[in-house]
Motif scaffolding. Structure first.
Motif, PDB file in Angstrom:
ATOM      1  N   ASN B   5       0.839  -1.184   0.000  1.00  0.00           N
ATOM      2  CA  ASN B   5       0.000   0.000   0.000  1.00  0.00           C
ATOM      3  C   ASN B   5       0.881   1.244   0.000  1.00  0.00           C
ATOM      4  OD1 ASN B   5      -1.971   1.831   0.173  1.00  0.00           O
ATOM      5  ND2 ASN B   5      -2.783   1.147   2.146  1.00  0.00           N
ATOM      6  N   ASN B   6       1.375   1.599  -1.176  1.00  0.00           N
ATOM      7  CA  ASN B   6       2.273   2.748  -1.293  1.00  0.00           C
ATOM      8  C   ASN B   6       1.558   3.957  -1.866  1.00  0.00           C
ATOM      9  OD1 ASN B   6       4.553   1.734  -0.180  1.00  0.00           O
ATOM     10  ND2 ASN B   6       5.363   0.941  -2.100  1.00  0.00           N
ATOM     11  N   ARG B   7       0.339   4.160  -1.468  1.00  0.00           N
ATOM     12  CA  ARG B   7      -0.375   5.299  -2.050  1.00  0.00           C
ATOM     13  C   ARG B   7       0.292   6.606  -1.636  1.00  0.00           C
ATOM     14  NH1 ARG B   7      -3.134   6.023   2.627  1.00  0.00           N
ATOM     15  NH2 ARG B   7      -4.023   8.106   2.842  1.00  0.00           N
ATOM     16  N   GLU B   8       0.241   7.559  -2.560  1.00  0.00           N
ATOM     17  CA  GLU B   8       0.870   8.851  -2.303  1.00  0.00           C
ATOM     18  C   GLU B   8       0.016   9.630  -1.323  1.00  0.00           C
ATOM     19  OE1 GLU B   8       0.906  11.489  -5.637  1.00  0.00           O
ATOM     20  OE2 GLU B   8       2.877  12.297  -5.129  1.00  0.00           O
ATOM     21  N   PRO B   9       0.630  10.216  -0.325  1.00  0.00           N
ATOM     22  CA  PRO B   9      -0.161  11.026   0.612  1.00  0.00           C
ATOM     23  C   PRO B   9      -0.799  12.205  -0.121  1.00  0.00           C
ATOM     24  CG  PRO B   9       2.079  10.692   1.421  1.00  0.00           C
ATOM     25  CD  PRO B   9       2.033  10.136   0.049  1.00  0.00           C
ATOM     26  N   ILE B  10      -1.906  12.684   0.419  1.00  0.00           N
ATOM     27  CA  ILE B  10      -2.618  13.776  -0.230  1.00  0.00           C
ATOM     28  C   ILE B  10      -1.774  15.039  -0.251  1.00  0.00           C
ATOM     29  CG2 ILE B  10      -4.717  15.168  -0.172  1.00  0.00           C
ATOM     30  CD1 ILE B  10      -6.042  12.890   1.366  1.00  0.00           C
ATOM     31  N   TYR B  11      -1.085  15.306   0.846  1.00  0.00           N
ATOM     32  CA  TYR B  11      -0.296  16.539   0.896  1.00  0.00           C
ATOM     33  C   TYR B  11       0.815  16.507  -0.152  1.00  0.00           C
ATOM     34  CZ  TYR B  11       3.770  14.449   3.178  1.00  0.00           C
ATOM     35  OH  TYR B  11       4.885  13.707   3.448  1.00  0.00           O
ATOM     36  N   ALA B  12       1.310  15.292  -0.451  1.00  0.00           N
ATOM     37  CA  ALA B  12       2.348  15.179  -1.476  1.00  0.00           C
ATOM     38  C   ALA B  12       1.775  15.457  -2.859  1.00  0.00           C
ATOM     39  CB  ALA B  12       2.974  13.794  -1.436  1.00  0.00           C
ATOM     40  N   LEU B  13       0.519  15.051  -3.041  1.00  0.00           N
ATOM     41  CA  LEU B  13      -0.155  15.330  -4.313  1.00  0.00           C
ATOM     42  C   LEU B  13      -0.332  16.832  -4.510  1.00  0.00           C
ATOM     43  CD1 LEU B  13      -1.684  14.187  -6.788  1.00  0.00           C
ATOM     44  CD2 LEU B  13      -3.770  14.321  -5.393  1.00  0.00           C
ATOM     45  N   ILE B  14      -0.772  17.482  -3.458  1.00  0.00           N
ATOM     46  CA  ILE B  14      -0.942  18.946  -3.518  1.00  0.00           C
ATOM     47  C   ILE B  14       0.397  19.603  -3.814  1.00  0.00           C
ATOM     48  CG2 ILE B  14      -1.563  20.980  -2.175  1.00  0.00           C
ATOM     49  CD1 ILE B  14      -3.491  19.171  -0.597  1.00  0.00           C
ATOM     50  N   TYR B  15       1.417  19.161  -3.094  1.00  0.00           N
ATOM     51  CA  TYR B  15       2.771  19.681  -3.305  1.00  0.00           C
ATOM     52  C   TYR B  15       3.195  19.515  -4.757  1.00  0.00           C
ATOM     53  CZ  TYR B  15       7.849  19.166  -3.498  1.00  0.00           C
ATOM     54  OH  TYR B  15       9.169  19.235  -3.866  1.00  0.00           O
ATOM     55  N   THR B  16       3.026  18.305  -5.284  1.00  0.00           N
ATOM     56  CA  THR B  16       3.466  18.027  -6.655  1.00  0.00           C
ATOM     57  C   THR B  16       2.709  18.864  -7.676  1.00  0.00           C
ATOM     58  OG1 THR B  16       3.950  15.755  -5.978  1.00  0.00           O
ATOM     59  CG2 THR B  16       3.833  16.190  -8.339  1.00  0.00           C
ATOM     60  N   ASN B  17       1.383  18.935  -7.497  1.00  0.00           N
ATOM     61  CA  ASN B  17       0.583  19.704  -8.452  1.00  0.00           C
ATOM     62  C   ASN B  17       1.004  21.169  -8.484  1.00  0.00           C
ATOM     63  OD1 ASN B  17      -0.829  17.438  -9.103  1.00  0.00           O
ATOM     64  ND2 ASN B  17      -2.651  17.947  -7.896  1.00  0.00           N
ATOM     65  N   LEU B  18       1.159  21.762  -7.311  1.00  0.00           N
ATOM     66  CA  LEU B  18       1.536  23.176  -7.268  1.00  0.00           C
ATOM     67  C   LEU B  18       2.934  23.371  -7.839  1.00  0.00           C
ATOM     68  CD1 LEU B  18       0.143  24.203  -3.776  1.00  0.00           C
ATOM     69  CD2 LEU B  18      -0.695  24.915  -6.020  1.00  0.00           C
ATOM     70  N   ARG B  19       3.844  22.467  -7.506  1.00  0.00           N
ATOM     71  CA  ARG B  19       5.212  22.564  -8.009  1.00  0.00           C
ATOM     72  C   ARG B  19       5.217  22.499  -9.534  1.00  0.00           C
ATOM     73  NH1 ARG B  19      10.018  18.316  -7.316  1.00  0.00           N
ATOM     74  NH2 ARG B  19       8.530  17.227  -8.636  1.00  0.00           N
ATOM     75  N   ASN B  20       4.434  21.584 -10.089  1.00  0.00           N
ATOM     76  CA  ASN B  20       4.373  21.490 -11.548  1.00  0.00           C
ATOM     77  C   ASN B  20       3.854  22.789 -12.152  1.00  0.00           C
ATOM     78  OD1 ASN B  20       5.373  18.930 -11.566  1.00  0.00           O
ATOM     79  ND2 ASN B  20       3.376  17.926 -11.691  1.00  0.00           N
ATOM     80  N   GLN B  21       2.851  23.381 -11.511  1.00  0.00           N
ATOM     81  CA  GLN B  21       2.324  24.635 -12.039  1.00  0.00           C
ATOM     82  C   GLN B  21       3.382  25.721 -12.013  1.00  0.00           C
ATOM     83  OE1 GLN B  21      -1.517  25.773 -10.379  1.00  0.00           O
ATOM     84  NE2 GLN B  21      -2.063  23.623 -10.162  1.00  0.00           N
ATOM     85  N   ILE B  22       4.247  25.683 -10.999  1.00  0.00           N
ATOM     86  CA  ILE B  22       5.321  26.683 -10.929  1.00  0.00           C
ATOM     87  C   ILE B  22       6.322  26.452 -12.057  1.00  0.00           C
ATOM     88  CG2 ILE B  22       7.304  27.438  -9.564  1.00  0.00           C
ATOM     89  CD1 ILE B  22       5.556  26.917  -7.061  1.00  0.00           C
ATOM     90  N   PHE B  23       6.682  25.203 -12.288  1.00  0.00           N
ATOM     91  CA  PHE B  23       7.664  24.910 -13.325  1.00  0.00           C
ATOM     92  C   PHE B  23       7.096  25.110 -14.722  1.00  0.00           C
ATOM     93  CE2 PHE B  23       9.883  23.114  -9.815  1.00  0.00           C
ATOM     94  CZ  PHE B  23      11.210  23.236 -10.153  1.00  0.00           C
ATOM     95  N   ASP B  24       5.801  24.842 -14.877  1.00  0.00           N
ATOM     96  CA  ASP B  24       5.149  25.051 -16.166  1.00  0.00           C
ATOM     97  C   ASP B  24       5.104  26.517 -16.552  1.00  0.00           C
ATOM     98  OD1 ASP B  24       2.559  22.566 -15.687  1.00  0.00           O
ATOM     99  OD2 ASP B  24       4.601  22.415 -16.475  1.00  0.00           O
ATOM    100  N   GLY B  25       5.023  27.359 -15.553  1.00  0.00           N
ATOM    101  CA  GLY B  25       4.802  28.761 -15.846  1.00  0.00           C
ATOM    102  C   GLY B  25       3.348  29.140 -15.645  1.00  0.00           C
ATOM    103  N   GLN B  26       2.498  28.158 -15.311  1.00  0.00           N
ATOM    104  CA  GLN B  26       1.119  28.509 -14.951  1.00  0.00           C
ATOM    105  C   GLN B  26       1.122  29.433 -13.749  1.00  0.00           C
ATOM    106  OE1 GLN B  26      -1.530  25.010 -14.619  1.00  0.00           O
ATOM    107  NE2 GLN B  26      -0.047  23.930 -15.871  1.00  0.00           N
TER     108      GLN B  26
END
Lengths: 237, 237
Positions: B5-26
């Motif tokens: 059961n290696n599901r990604e924690p929710i806070y990590a998902l939020i972290y990743t999504n926001l980080r991607n938006q920063i790198f994308d330029g969104q």
DNA sequence: GAGTGGTCTAGACCACATG
DNA sequence: ATGTGGTCTAGACCACTCT
């Protein structure tokens, strides 16, 4: 006049106390810290509060956690040195020597990983001390493409450093840096008004996008002792 | 075989999504992020979970918070370069040249801030490449006092680097570093078997206790291109 | 089996920035 | 006045380590 309510948060107190114990030597490298529950009892606070203090220590690198085991004092890393690479040193003036499109030589082509016919922007500048002595010589090769806004801003920022940075994708690139000592070549000696072979500090930077594409290459020659790089390692209280 | 059961924690998902938006330029430099409550709604999670994701971005330096206003995308800092100062480079051997007590000269006395009659430990070593060419020359001046266990361990670690680090107060000192290019002096040229005046990289380090006391001074001369320092700046994905 | 850290919830009160 | 982030609580369940 009302007294400001600047009381220290509890988690900050926990953080400070543990940090002091680490610096004192009450807690040594590799030592196990009190468990979260123990700290809860000690401070009569909830677990989340304790974790906040521990998290602060952890993100500073002073401790690390082994899940289901405990928190331990980290081994300090003194081999990573943070160097401040000041673009515009105090009491110095930077002025432009040249900016134009060029066909780069084989070395630059190789570093930027581009074909033979690729044209790049070459941008050079000289930094003078207050006395007017040239102290640094910068050459940048920039892969200029409209598709890469970070490069555009690099150019604009380089040419007009006083401008505020335009909106851009943050953290879209990083740089690989190499620091060497070299003897001044004939061309460089001419610009820096020094003798050929004089020891110079050479800082090379390759600008790399997160996708791996290399978008720029910079050489920074500096005469000594003006261009000495300063840095620190370890944790400074 | 049971599935882990290696599901990604929710806070990590939020972290990743926001980080991607920063790198994308969104999300660009200086942009305001969604508020905590907005993120709570978006992800249908509690506020503490959202804060955990934001805290992760903050401690990495990608965002910062202005209390009572919101979270903003940081301005990347490319002028701080992290240099890895490898003590024992690959394919190299370090051996001891000398270790003894000396009366230091005025320069070292000044740097260590000690009186004229103070004796210090001088420790020198040479690093050879596989071919046997000397590539680096180290000289350390150590203020040896039993009262400073970190110095004792420094000596022991320097003399017997293969030993595990003894128990000591962690983070009890930091170092100030200066990087310069110099021409080889007669003495240094002799050790490194190079001509006088050959450009060398000189890394100077001052070891400073948290209370401000200077406890050591090290000079590291290295021949090029062997001793080039490598580092990075910016955020690497 | 007892203890640990990792994750998460659903509340709460506060001080302050902004409009 | 509203919304924001800062702090804090008192629970909960989980997977894992250690003995």
């Amino acid at each position: 006049m009302k007294k400001k309510n600047n009381r220290e948060p509890i988690y900050a107190l926990i953080y400070t106390n543990l940090r002091n114990q680490i610096f004192d030597g009450q807690l040594s490298v590799g030592d196990l810290l009190p468990s979260e529950n123990q700290l809860c009892s000690n401070y009569k606070v909830s677990r989340e509060t304790v974790r906040r203090g521990l998290k602060a220590l952890e993100s500073e690198g002073l401790i690390y956690s082994r899940p289901k085991v405990g928190y331990f004092v980290s081994l300090p890393n003194y081999s990573d040195v943070t160097v401040s690479f000041t673009v515009n040193p105090a009491n110095c003036r930077t002025h432009y020597k040249d900016i134009h499109a060029v066909m780069p030589d084989a070395e630059v082509r190789n570093i930027l990983n581009i074909p033979e016919d690729r044209i790049v922007i070459e941008l050079s500048q000289v930094t003078d001390s207050v006395e007017g002595t040239p102290v640094a010589y910068d050459i940048k090769y920039i892969l200029y493409e409209q598709a890469y806004p970070s490069v555009e801003s690099e150019i604009r920022f380089a040419v007009f450093p006083e401008l505020t940075l335009p909106k851009m994708a943050a953290f879209s690139y990083y740089t690989d840096v190499q620091i060497r000592a070299v003897g001044a070549s004939e061309a460089v000696a001419k610009v820096l008004e020094c003798r050929i072979g004089e020891p110079l500090l050479l800082v090379e930077r390759i600008y790399i996008q997160q996708n791996g594409k290399r978008i720029g290459y910079a050489l920074h020659y500096s005469r000594q002792p003006y261009g000495a790089l300063k840095g620190t390692s370890g944790y400074r209280l």
